[in-house]
Design an enzyme around this catalytic site. Structure first.
Site, mmCIF file in Angstrom:
data_model
loop_
_atom_site.group_PDB
_atom_site.id
_atom_site.type_symbol
_atom_site.label_atom_id
_atom_site.label_comp_id
_atom_site.label_asym_id
_atom_site.label_seq_id
_atom_site.Cartn_x
_atom_site.Cartn_y
_atom_site.Cartn_z
ATOM 1 N N ASP A 34 22.853 39.281 34.922
ATOM 2 C CA ASP A 34 24.183 39.497 34.699
ATOM 3 C C ASP A 34 24.850 39.159 33.461
ATOM 4 O OD1 ASP A 34 26.973 37.224 35.844
ATOM 5 O OD2 ASP A 34 26.956 39.281 35.130
ATOM 6 N N SER A 198 36.671 52.675 26.169
ATOM 7 C CA SER A 198 36.355 53.956 26.717
ATOM 8 C C SER A 198 37.661 54.865 26.084
ATOM 9 C CB SER A 198 36.155 54.014 28.152
ATOM 10 O OG SER A 198 36.428 55.456 28.405
HETATM 11 N N1 46X Z 1 33.060 37.535 39.958
HETATM 12 C C1 46X Z 1 32.288 37.635 39.112
HETATM 13 C C2 46X Z 1 31.168 38.078 38.421
HETATM 14 C C3 46X Z 1 31.455 38.794 37.223
HETATM 15 N N2 46X Z 1 32.565 39.398 36.611
HETATM 16 N N3 46X Z 1 30.039 38.883 36.665
HETATM 17 N N4 46X Z 1 29.174 38.324 37.426
HETATM 18 C C4 46X Z 1 30.021 37.614 38.512
HETATM 19 N N5 46X Z 1 29.237 37.075 39.376
HETATM 20 C C5 46X Z 1 27.813 36.616 39.352
HETATM 21 C C6 46X Z 1 27.590 36.212 40.695
HETATM 22 C C7 46X Z 1 28.818 35.869 41.349
HETATM 23 C C8 46X Z 1 29.974 36.854 40.821
#
Ligand code: 46X
Length: 330
Positions: A34, A198
Site C-alpha cells: 500500500d 496531472s
Molecule cells: N481507505 C483507504 C486506503 C487508502 N487510501 N490507501 N490504503 C487504504 N487502505 C488500506 C487497507 C484499507 C484501506
C-alpha cells in the site's frame, strides 16, 4: 540488491496481494502492498480470535529472529473507516530475493470488521513516506526505507494488471515491463504520500482538457477518485450513467463498453489511457446490466487518488532517491 514478487488481484481487482516472508523459519503471509500508508502490520497469534476468519497468522514466538519492542504500540485508521492496532516486533522480512534483517513488524491485536471479512488479506505493507508511520513512542521505517541503501537503484515499481497477476519490483526497472518512455514527475511528500499533479484528462477521442489534478499514487485504494468536475464530464458522455445515492457512487450500463479515460503526465503531452472496460468496475446486481463505476469523486478527501483502476493501466516507478514518480504505458 534487488527483489520483487507477484501481485495477485482479488475479485474485481479490489486489492492485490503479494507473498511476503517474515521470520526464521520463514512464515509467508499475503500482504496488501500500500503506497498510501506506511505501516507494515500483520494478522498474528495476538489477534483477537473473534476477529480472525481464515487469515494466515504471524507468530513471533515461532521465529528465532523476532525481537519484541517492549512498550511500543501502533494504531491506524484508513480513509474507508477500517482500522487495526497492536504491538511491535523487529524481524527479518523478505520480498523475493530482497531481505531487510530488522524490519518493524506490527502485530495486530485488534482489526476492524473490514479486515476480518477479507479472508485472503493477511495484512498490509506500507510504502508511503515514513512520516505516516503510526508506531509510538518512536515511528518505524518502511520496508523500502530500510532496503533503499542496499538497492542497486533507490526505486520500486508497480506493474499491476487487470484480472491477472502483476509484480512489484525493488531496486531496478524492468525494461521489458513497459512500452515507450517513462515520464517522470515531481512528488510532494509533505503529507507522507506519493503526491503529484496531472495536467488534465481526455475522454474517449475527445480533446485534452487542461486542468490541474493533484493526487496520490495509491496502490491501496481500488478506484480512481477524481474531482467532481472531471467525473461528471466523464459520466455525462454515457447514456444511462447516473449518480446512485443507494450505491453512493456513479453507476453505468455495463454495455456498451464506456469511453476510454486518459490522464496527462508531465508537460510533453504524455498520457496514461484507461480502456473503457476498466470503468466497468463491478456489476451492481445479479443481472450484470448495471456496473459500479471505476471512476468516482474525490469530494471530502482533499486530493485525487490514483488507485488500482488507474495504476493497472501503467508501469509506475516510485523513485525514493529523487522523490519522483515515473509513468509509462504498457
Ligand atoms: N481507505 C483507504 C486506503 C487508502 N487510501 N490507501 N490504503 C487504504 N487502505 C488500506 C487497507 C484499507 C484501506
Amino acid at each position: 540488491s534487488t527483489g520483487g514478487a507477484v501481485a495477485t488481484p482479488e475479485d474485481h481487482d479490489v486489492e492485490y496481494l503479494t507473498p511476503v516472508s517474515i521470520g526464521t523459519p520463514e512464515q509467508i503471509l499475503n500482504l496488501d502492498i500500500d503506497t498510501g500508508s506506511s505501516d507494515l502490520w500483520v494478522f498474528s497469534s495476538e489477534t483477537s480470535r473473534s476477529e480472525v476468519k481464515g487469515q494466515t497468522l504471524y507468530d513471533p514466538s515461532n521465529s528465532s529472529t523476532a525481537q519484541k519492542l517492549e512498550g511500543y504500540t501502533w494504531s491506524i485508521s484508513y480513509g474507508d473507516g477500517s482500522s487495526s492496532a497492536g504491538e511491535v516486533y523487529l524481524d527479518t522480512v523478505s520480498i523475493g530475493a530482497l531481505t531487510v534483517s530488522s524490519q518493524a513488524v506490527e502485530v495486530a491485536q485488534k482489526v476492524s470488521s473490514e479486515f476480518t471479512s477479507d479472508s485472503n488479506n493477511d495484512g498490509l505493507l506500507g510504502l508511503g513516506f515514513g512520516s505516516l508511520n503510526t508506531v509510538q513512542p518512536n515511528a518505524q521505517k518502511t520496508f523500502f526505507d530500510n532496503a533503499m541503501p542496499a538497492l542497486d537503484s533507490p526505486v520500486f515499481t508497480a506493474d499491476l494488471k487487470a484480472g491477472i497477476p502483476g509484480r512489484y519490483n525493488f531496486g531496478y526497472i524492468d525494461p521489458n515491463a513497459y512500452t515507450g518512455n517513462i515520464t517522470y514527475v515531481s512528488v510532494d511528500d509533505s503529507q507522507g504520500f506519493w503526491d503529484w499533479t496531472s495536467p488534465g484528462y481526455a475522454i474517449g477521442s475527445g480533446s485534452f482538457e487542461n486542468t490541474t489534478i493533484k493526487g496520490i499514487a495509491d496502490t491501496g485504494t481500488s478506484l480512481l477518485l477524481l474531482p467532481s468536475s472531471v467525473v461528471s464530464a466523464y459520466y455525462g458522455k454515457i447514456s444511462g450513467a447516473k449518480y446512485d445515492s443507494t450505491q453512493a457512487g456513479y453507476v453505468l450500463p455495463c454495455s456498451p463498453t464506456p469511453p476510454d479515460f486518459a490522464f496527462g503526465v508531465g508537460d510533453d503531452g504524455a498520457a496514461i489511457v484507461l480502456p473503457g472496460k476498466y470503468i466497468n468496475y463491478a456489476p451492481t446486481g445479479s443481472s450484470g446490466t448495471t456496473c459500479f463505476g471505476g471512476i468516482q469523486g474525490d469530494s471530502g478527501i482533499g486530493f485525487a487518488i490514483f488507485g488500482d483502476v488507474a495504476l493497472k493501466a501503467a508501469f509506475v516507478v516510485f523513485d525514493g532517491g529523487s522523490k519522483t514518480l515515473g509513468w509509462a504505458s504498457k
